[in-house]
Write a protein that holds these residues in place. Structure first.
Motif, mmCIF file in Angstrom:
data_model
loop_
_atom_site.group_PDB
_atom_site.id
_atom_site.type_symbol
_atom_site.label_atom_id
_atom_site.label_comp_id
_atom_site.label_asym_id
_atom_site.label_seq_id
_atom_site.Cartn_x
_atom_site.Cartn_y
_atom_site.Cartn_z
ATOM 1 N N VAL A 20 61.719 48.489 49.768
ATOM 2 C CA VAL A 20 63.065 47.524 49.005
ATOM 3 C C VAL A 20 63.770 47.194 50.617
ATOM 4 O O VAL A 20 64.264 48.179 51.025
ATOM 5 C CB VAL A 20 63.524 47.883 48.142
ATOM 6 C CG1 VAL A 20 64.406 46.986 47.325
ATOM 7 C CG2 VAL A 20 62.784 48.268 46.710
ATOM 8 N N LEU A 21 63.385 46.419 50.855
ATOM 9 C CA LEU A 21 63.920 46.071 51.948
ATOM 10 C C LEU A 21 65.648 45.063 51.044
ATOM 11 O O LEU A 21 65.844 44.390 50.173
ATOM 12 C CB LEU A 21 64.434 44.704 52.181
ATOM 13 C CG LEU A 21 63.097 44.472 53.628
ATOM 14 C CD1 LEU A 21 61.789 43.482 54.017
ATOM 15 C CD2 LEU A 21 63.086 45.677 55.304
ATOM 16 N N THR A 22 66.649 45.219 51.765
ATOM 17 C CA THR A 22 68.220 44.604 51.600
ATOM 18 C C THR A 22 67.974 43.509 51.651
ATOM 19 O O THR A 22 67.484 42.938 53.101
ATOM 20 C CB THR A 22 69.200 46.027 52.108
ATOM 21 O OG1 THR A 22 68.921 45.440 53.230
ATOM 22 C CG2 THR A 22 69.504 47.402 52.505
ATOM 23 N N ALA A 23 69.188 43.124 51.361
ATOM 24 C CA ALA A 23 69.678 41.281 50.796
ATOM 25 C C ALA A 23 69.781 41.278 53.123
ATOM 26 O O ALA A 23 69.721 40.533 53.602
ATOM 27 C CB ALA A 23 70.799 41.113 50.285
ATOM 28 N N ALA A 24 70.480 42.273 53.509
ATOM 29 C CA ALA A 24 71.575 41.778 53.971
ATOM 30 C C ALA A 24 70.322 42.620 55.386
ATOM 31 O O ALA A 24 69.961 41.073 56.638
ATOM 32 C CB ALA A 24 72.071 42.991 55.533
ATOM 33 N N GLU A 25 69.312 43.144 55.248
ATOM 34 C CA GLU A 25 68.294 43.232 55.638
ATOM 35 C C GLU A 25 67.118 41.851 56.196
ATOM 36 O O GLU A 25 66.768 41.259 56.767
ATOM 37 C CB GLU A 25 67.031 43.777 55.688
ATOM 38 C CG GLU A 25 67.660 45.957 56.027
ATOM 39 C CD GLU A 25 67.356 46.529 56.235
ATOM 40 O OE1 GLU A 25 66.968 47.674 56.466
ATOM 41 O OE2 GLU A 25 66.505 46.489 54.485
ATOM 42 N N LYS A 26 67.264 41.007 54.901
ATOM 43 C CA LYS A 26 66.111 40.133 54.530
ATOM 44 C C LYS A 26 66.648 39.011 55.128
ATOM 45 O O LYS A 26 66.164 37.779 55.699
ATOM 46 C CB LYS A 26 66.048 39.522 53.412
ATOM 47 C CG LYS A 26 65.094 40.936 52.263
ATOM 48 C CD LYS A 26 65.105 40.590 51.131
ATOM 49 C CE LYS A 26 64.346 41.291 50.588
ATOM 50 N NZ LYS A 26 64.247 41.201 48.880
ATOM 51 N N ASN A 27 68.708 38.915 54.680
ATOM 52 C CA ASN A 27 68.887 37.469 55.315
ATOM 53 C C ASN A 27 68.672 37.346 57.133
ATOM 54 O O ASN A 27 69.204 36.513 57.814
ATOM 55 C CB ASN A 27 70.309 37.365 55.588
ATOM 56 C CG ASN A 27 70.780 37.412 53.533
ATOM 57 O OD1 ASN A 27 69.550 36.914 53.827
ATOM 58 N ND2 ASN A 27 71.516 37.907 53.011
ATOM 59 N N ALA A 28 68.610 39.043 57.857
ATOM 60 C CA ALA A 28 68.553 38.804 59.144
ATOM 61 C C ALA A 28 67.242 38.579 59.532
ATOM 62 O O ALA A 28 66.845 38.957 61.208
ATOM 63 C CB ALA A 28 68.592 40.184 60.166
ATOM 64 N N GLY A 29 66.397 38.568 58.812
ATOM 65 C CA GLY A 29 64.644 38.280 58.874
ATOM 66 C C GLY A 29 64.085 39.591 59.454
ATOM 67 O O GLY A 29 63.016 39.777 60.371
ATOM 68 N N VAL A 30 64.413 41.142 58.933
ATOM 69 C CA VAL A 30 63.520 42.051 58.664
ATOM 70 C C VAL A 30 62.728 42.412 57.764
ATOM 71 O O VAL A 30 62.689 41.456 56.862
ATOM 72 C CB VAL A 30 65.014 43.066 58.647
ATOM 73 C CG1 VAL A 30 64.053 44.394 58.062
ATOM 74 C CG2 VAL A 30 65.531 43.266 59.055
ATOM 75 N N LYS A 71 59.893 48.288 60.797
ATOM 76 C CA LYS A 71 60.133 47.828 60.715
ATOM 77 C C LYS A 71 61.347 47.192 61.606
ATOM 78 O O LYS A 71 61.288 47.894 62.408
ATOM 79 C CB LYS A 71 62.138 47.993 59.715
ATOM 80 C CG LYS A 71 62.520 48.120 58.170
ATOM 81 C CD LYS A 71 63.218 48.393 57.678
ATOM 82 C CE LYS A 71 64.017 49.068 58.013
ATOM 83 N NZ LYS A 71 65.338 49.617 57.129
ATOM 84 N N ALA A 72 61.082 45.268 62.093
ATOM 85 C CA ALA A 72 61.219 44.433 62.708
ATOM 86 C C ALA A 72 61.904 43.100 62.782
ATOM 87 O O ALA A 72 62.062 43.240 61.508
ATOM 88 C CB ALA A 72 59.705 44.041 64.207
ATOM 89 N N ARG A 73 62.679 43.062 63.034
ATOM 90 C CA ARG A 73 63.271 41.864 63.381
ATOM 91 C C ARG A 73 63.121 40.459 63.857
ATOM 92 O O ARG A 73 62.370 40.503 64.897
ATOM 93 C CB ARG A 73 64.840 42.060 63.402
ATOM 94 C CG ARG A 73 65.895 40.688 63.283
ATOM 95 C CD ARG A 73 67.729 40.507 62.702
ATOM 96 N NE ARG A 73 67.515 41.117 63.822
ATOM 97 C CZ ARG A 73 68.517 40.213 65.176
ATOM 98 N NH1 ARG A 73 68.665 38.749 64.260
ATOM 99 N NH2 ARG A 73 68.721 40.959 66.317
ATOM 100 N N VAL A 74 62.497 38.857 63.234
ATOM 101 C CA VAL A 74 61.979 38.012 63.521
ATOM 102 C C VAL A 74 62.954 37.339 63.764
ATOM 103 O O VAL A 74 64.059 36.703 63.317
ATOM 104 C CB VAL A 74 61.228 37.214 62.592
ATOM 105 C CG1 VAL A 74 60.926 35.925 62.814
ATOM 106 C CG2 VAL A 74 60.118 38.083 62.039
ATOM 107 N N LEU A 75 63.509 36.953 65.651
ATOM 108 C CA LEU A 75 64.169 36.580 66.122
ATOM 109 C C LEU A 75 63.412 34.897 66.292
ATOM 110 O O LEU A 75 64.329 34.312 66.114
ATOM 111 C CB LEU A 75 64.807 36.683 67.239
ATOM 112 C CG LEU A 75 64.529 38.239 67.597
ATOM 113 C CD1 LEU A 75 65.141 38.491 69.255
ATOM 114 C CD2 LEU A 75 65.816 37.992 67.208
#
Length: 493
Positions: free
Chosen positions: A223-233, A206-210
């Motif tokens: 399955v990515l969590t909703a919080a992860e998706k919102n954070a750009g993971v 996993k990585a976060r798109v800045l």
């Protein structure tokens, strides 16, 4: 305002290493502005750069694919949806640039009008007339501007074919080419991210798109969590870079950052390197690849239970493919198995990695590698990793061998020297057993005088324990700082 290029892009455009470019900047031969260089300054520093073809790109392809003796991989265009995303991004950038030009053009026209009014007045001064003349001259087309424009055209082409990814907080950079995923491109560039299955099941990559935009390349079950998706993971193994990216991800920089693993690998081939040396190639499963740092070792176990420790001779950037240099050792059951009966139907258990004979990636100092005999295996891994990182100013390899197995990969080392301007290879042969003090000192004496300023280098030594100890003693005695010396003491064959 000058057009600025990142150091990584500039190096690729003129066909040199990033380390060589940094060396010119350090010497004051090339100006840099917050880690970037202008196209004009770049061409002045490298006037021989050809702008009418893709020589630089071909040279990098040769180094990456041929000189490293890695598996040949197909160079393909990015997928249509990725090309569309990149062209859309470039169109947006072009529209912003044109809007900016229109804005500045209106300012210049307004300034010209005001200056003309002042010029027609009786109170016009010589200074205003001079300013008008300078402005008129500055607005005339400059024929010399075509060269940097041509370089920028190549940079625009490269932005369509490749995307640049910057990693935070470490500051690493890599390029994504063709249909590579983020993880594939990062590994090929020598970076060591956390990953596991590489097919979207474990979530370790996993990585976060800045900044920027990714494009999904394959289905994944994690399955990515909703919080992860919102954070750009995103999962790096299942996404590619649609445009230039900035991502947040953690890298492994030391042996303690890599977990111990136990993997069943298939025998890919057993090849003859010399009468007493075999090249054992293993391939790990797609869903369970070995994470390791260049220079580390693993324990190999055959189906019958015979086991032995070996340095990994391949680069971590070579994906699932692992290489080991196996020397014949009388009475060693593992070596006997490799030399007499191992085939493609067999499985070898791989446990590791272990060891701290790893590259200091934070250092930009020139690199010196000194290997004796089979000590070339971990050194080869380090060299290929340093080449993949593309940051070392120069690399020098001294390979000392006796008449037993000799320089069993001599052609590979020569191909490195032919492909890279900043690589030097010096093979040395000794007639006696270098575990004897006199022969060791003689061989090392032929290496060390070439290093006039040892304090400015990082030195990596690998070989039999007595040889490695003697080399370390002589290097330190001649002024090499202890922190810039790394030694791998191998058991005698």
């Amino acid at each position: 305002m000058p057009q600025l290029l990142t150091l990584s892009r500039a190096a690729r455009l003129v066909g040199i290493t990033r380390g060589a470019l940094q060396s010119r900047i350090k010497a004051g031969e090339l100006a840099a502005f917050e880690g970037m260089v202008s196209a004009e300054d770049l061409l002045r520093a490298y006037p021989e750069t050809r702008l009418d073809d893709n020589t630089a790109f071909e040279r990098f392809a040769q180094i990456k694919d041929n000189a490293f003796s890695r598996r040949v991989r197909e160079h393909v265009l990015p997928k249509p949806e990725v090309l569309v995303a990149r062209l859309t991004d470039m169109s947006r950038r072009l529209a912003q640039s044109e809007a900016g030009l229109d804005y500045y053009r209106s300012i210049v026209e307004h300034l010209q009008t005001k200056l003309h009014e002042c010029d027609n007045s009786a109170a016009a001064s010589a200074a205003i007339k001079g300013l008008r003349a300078w402005l008129q001259h500055a607005l005339e087309p400059d024929a010399d501007a075509n060269a940097p424009q041509s370089l920028l055209v190549q940079d625009s082409f490269m932005r369509i074919m490749t995307a640049q990814v910057k990693v935070q907080p470490g500051g690493s950079e890599f390029f994504v080419e063709g249909n590579d995923t983020l993880l594939e491109a990062a590994l090929r560039a020598g970076l060591s991210f956390s990953y596991g299955c590489s097919n979207g099941n474990c979530g370790l990559c996993k990585a976060r798109v800045l900044a920027g935009q990714v494009q999904k390349t394959r289905h994944y079950d994690y399955v990515l969590t909703a919080a992860e998706k919102n954070a750009g993971v995103v999962l790096m193994c299942c996404n590619t870079a649609a445009v230039d990216l900035v991502i947040e991800a953690s890298e492994a920089h030391g042996a303690l950052d890599i977990p111990l693993q136990n993997i069943a690998a298939k025998v890919k081939s057993v090849d003859l390197l010399a009468d007493d040396m075999r090249l054992l190639r293993l391939q790990t499963p797609r869903s369970n690849r070995l994470r390791f740092l260049a220079g580390q070792s693993v324990a190999l176990t055959l189906d019958g239970g015979a086991t032995a420790d070996f340095s990994v001779a391949s680069c971590p950037c070579d994906d699932r493919n692992l290489e080991f240099h196996v020397a014949r050792r009388p009475g060693d059951a593992f070596c006997d198995g490799v030399f007499t009966g191992l085939s493609g139907a067999d499985t070898v258990r791989v446990e590791g990695p272990r060891g701290d004979f790893v590259l200091n990636e934070t250092s930009a100092r020139p690199l010196v590698f000194i290997a004796y005999g089979g000590g070339f295996a971990p050194v080869k891994s380090l060299i290929e990793h340093a080449m993949a990182l593309d940051v070392a100013e120069t690399l020098q390899l001294y390979w000392i061998a006796d008449g037993k197995s000799g320089h069993y990969l001599n052609n590979l080392c020569r191909s490195w020297a032919d492909a890279l301007d900043n690589f030097r290879y010096i093979p040395l042969t000794v007639d006696h057993d270098p575990t004897q003090d006199a022969a060791m000192r003689d061989a090392l004496a032929r290496v060390l005088p070439a290093q006039a300023e040892l304090a400015g280098h990082d030195v990596y030594v690998a070989g039999a324990e007595s040889f490695a100890n003697e080399a370390a003693y002589l290097l330190l005695d001649r002024g090499l700082p202890r922190a810039q010396l790394l030694v791998n003491r191998l058991p005698a064959a």
